[in-house]
Design an enzyme around this catalytic site. Structure first.
Site, mmCIF file in Angstrom:
data_model
loop_
_atom_site.group_PDB
_atom_site.id
_atom_site.type_symbol
_atom_site.label_atom_id
_atom_site.label_comp_id
_atom_site.label_asym_id
_atom_site.label_seq_id
_atom_site.Cartn_x
_atom_site.Cartn_y
_atom_site.Cartn_z
ATOM 1 N N LYS A 38 10.734 4.241 -5.107
ATOM 2 C CA LYS A 38 10.462 3.862 -3.717
ATOM 3 C C LYS A 38 11.306 4.733 -2.791
ATOM 4 C CE LYS A 38 12.032 -0.031 -1.592
ATOM 5 N NZ LYS A 38 12.456 0.325 -0.234
ATOM 6 N N ASP A 65 8.074 3.197 1.659
ATOM 7 C CA ASP A 65 8.337 1.889 2.278
ATOM 8 C C ASP A 65 8.829 2.084 3.706
ATOM 9 O OD1 ASP A 65 9.050 -0.780 2.693
ATOM 10 O OD2 ASP A 65 10.900 -0.627 1.528
ATOM 11 N N LYS A 67 7.215 0.477 6.350
ATOM 12 C CA LYS A 67 6.935 -0.794 7.057
ATOM 13 C C LYS A 67 6.483 -0.557 8.490
ATOM 14 C CE LYS A 67 10.508 -3.431 4.528
ATOM 15 N NZ LYS A 67 11.345 -2.371 3.943
ATOM 16 N N ASP A 70 3.184 -1.300 14.764
ATOM 17 C CA ASP A 70 2.965 -0.684 16.064
ATOM 18 C C ASP A 70 1.532 -1.027 16.475
ATOM 19 O OD1 ASP A 70 3.104 1.165 18.304
ATOM 20 O OD2 ASP A 70 4.649 2.259 17.193
ATOM 21 N N THR A 124 12.962 -10.104 2.611
ATOM 22 C CA THR A 124 13.709 -10.938 1.661
ATOM 23 C C THR A 124 15.139 -11.216 2.137
ATOM 24 O OG1 THR A 124 13.949 -8.880 0.431
ATOM 25 C CG2 THR A 124 12.438 -10.497 -0.462
ATOM 26 N N ARG A 215 20.023 -1.648 -5.180
ATOM 27 C CA ARG A 215 21.461 -1.562 -5.429
ATOM 28 C C ARG A 215 21.927 -1.918 -6.833
ATOM 29 N NH1 ARG A 215 22.484 -4.627 0.058
ATOM 30 N NH2 ARG A 215 20.443 -5.365 -0.664
HETATM 31 O O1 C5P Z 1 19.186 -2.984 -3.047
HETATM 32 P P1 C5P Z 1 18.048 -3.962 -3.111
HETATM 33 O O2 C5P Z 1 17.569 -4.222 -4.536
HETATM 34 O O3 C5P Z 1 18.305 -5.222 -2.349
HETATM 35 O O4 C5P Z 1 16.868 -3.171 -2.389
HETATM 36 C C1 C5P Z 1 15.637 -3.743 -2.069
HETATM 37 C C2 C5P Z 1 14.772 -2.704 -1.451
HETATM 38 O O5 C5P Z 1 13.536 -3.307 -1.081
HETATM 39 C C3 C5P Z 1 15.340 -2.085 -0.182
HETATM 40 O O6 C5P Z 1 14.924 -0.724 -0.162
HETATM 41 C C4 C5P Z 1 14.682 -2.859 0.947
HETATM 42 O O7 C5P Z 1 14.515 -2.079 2.109
HETATM 43 C C5 C5P Z 1 13.323 -3.182 0.319
HETATM 44 N N1 C5P Z 1 12.617 -4.362 0.844
HETATM 45 C C6 C5P Z 1 13.178 -5.621 0.897
HETATM 46 N N2 C5P Z 1 12.476 -6.677 1.413
HETATM 47 C C7 C5P Z 1 11.225 -6.499 1.828
HETATM 48 C C8 C5P Z 1 10.631 -5.233 1.754
HETATM 49 C C9 C5P Z 1 11.360 -4.175 1.237
HETATM 50 O O8 C5P Z 1 14.319 -5.795 0.455
HETATM 51 N N3 C5P Z 1 10.524 -7.542 2.260
#
Ligand code: C5P
Length: 237
Positions: A38, A65, A67, A70, A124, A215
């Protein structure tokens, strides 16, 4: 009937690095047959479409990603432009409304190897308090359900949601609706700023198609070992 084949590999590694070099140094150790990747806002702002083209050229299915949220015409143009980079999946915010989602979907018609279009329901990192702060009433579940309806009406292939809502959405939207779930944490892992997390095994059990993990891999002392450990938590059957 959902095709099991189209879902493998299910793990999507979020290449949330501050530079293309750092992202590529991890991606170069990954196997496109074992995981997808991603590209998020930070990496895209540094590396642009070239990083997506590079990763796609290496055989990776790339979820871009960004998002988009607009007016419909602007989002349509952005999606059309992004499709040229060879993205496997791109996304918009369902909060933009079904007309905006439909404009995005229409813009992707006719693109050879059309990217999947997903819509973000509720981030999330949000919970009931943060939703209320921005004027969204009701529980996160209610908001997610409503926004998944917006996505479906606009013709999106599916949504990005917390794995905690996957079972509900699978039930409401049926088997073909693609469910992409960030906020995935290894069993016993630290959730960081994510408020609605789930383990890989539980997310798959709940009906998630693709699991986004950032992460727990990118900040691990040994990212490859962390990736392998997470893959081992994904049921293969
Ligand atoms: O580091 P972590 O596992 O929390 O990363 C989650 C990834 O998913 C990040 O790149 C974040 O921007 C993305 N994301 C998210 N929630 C969403 C959509 C995308 O955490 N609803």
């Amino acid at each position: 009937m959902r095709s099991e084949l189209t879902k493998a590999p299910r793990l999507v590694v979020a290449l949330d690095f501050p530079s293309p070099q750092a992202a590529l140094s991890l991606a170069n150790q990954l196997d496109p047959a074992r995981c997808r990747v991603k590209v998020g806002k930070e990496l895209f702002c540094r590396g642009g479409p070239a990083i997506v083209e590079h990763l796609a050229g290496r055989g990776f299915a790339v979820f871009v990603d960004l998002k988009f949220h607009d007016i419909p015409n602007t989002v349509a143009g952005a999606c059309r432009a992004l499709a040229d980079s060879g993205a496997w999946m791109l996304n918009v915010h369902a909060l933009g409304g079904s007309a905006m989602v439909a404009a995005a979907r229409e813009a992707l018609e006719g693109v050879s190897r059309r990217p999947l279009l997903t819509a973000v329901t509720v981030l999330t990192s949000h919970d009931q308090d943060t939703l209320a702060e921005v004027g969204i009433q009701g529980s996160p579940d209610e908001a997610v359900s409503r926004l998944a309806g917006v996505a479906a009406r606009g013709g999106a292939d599916g949504v990005v949601c917390s794995a905690r809502e996957a079972a509900m959405l699978r039930d409401e939207r049926g088997g073909d609706f693609v469910l992409v779930t960030p906020g995935i944490r290894p069993a016993g892992g630290d959730s960081g700023d994510q408020k609605r997390t789930m383990t890989p095994a539980d997310a798959i059990e709940a009906g998630a198609d693709y699991l986004v993990v950032g992460r727990p891999i990118t900040k691990a002392p040994d990212p490859l070992a962390a990736l392998v450990a997470l893959q081992a938590e994904i049921p293969t059957a």
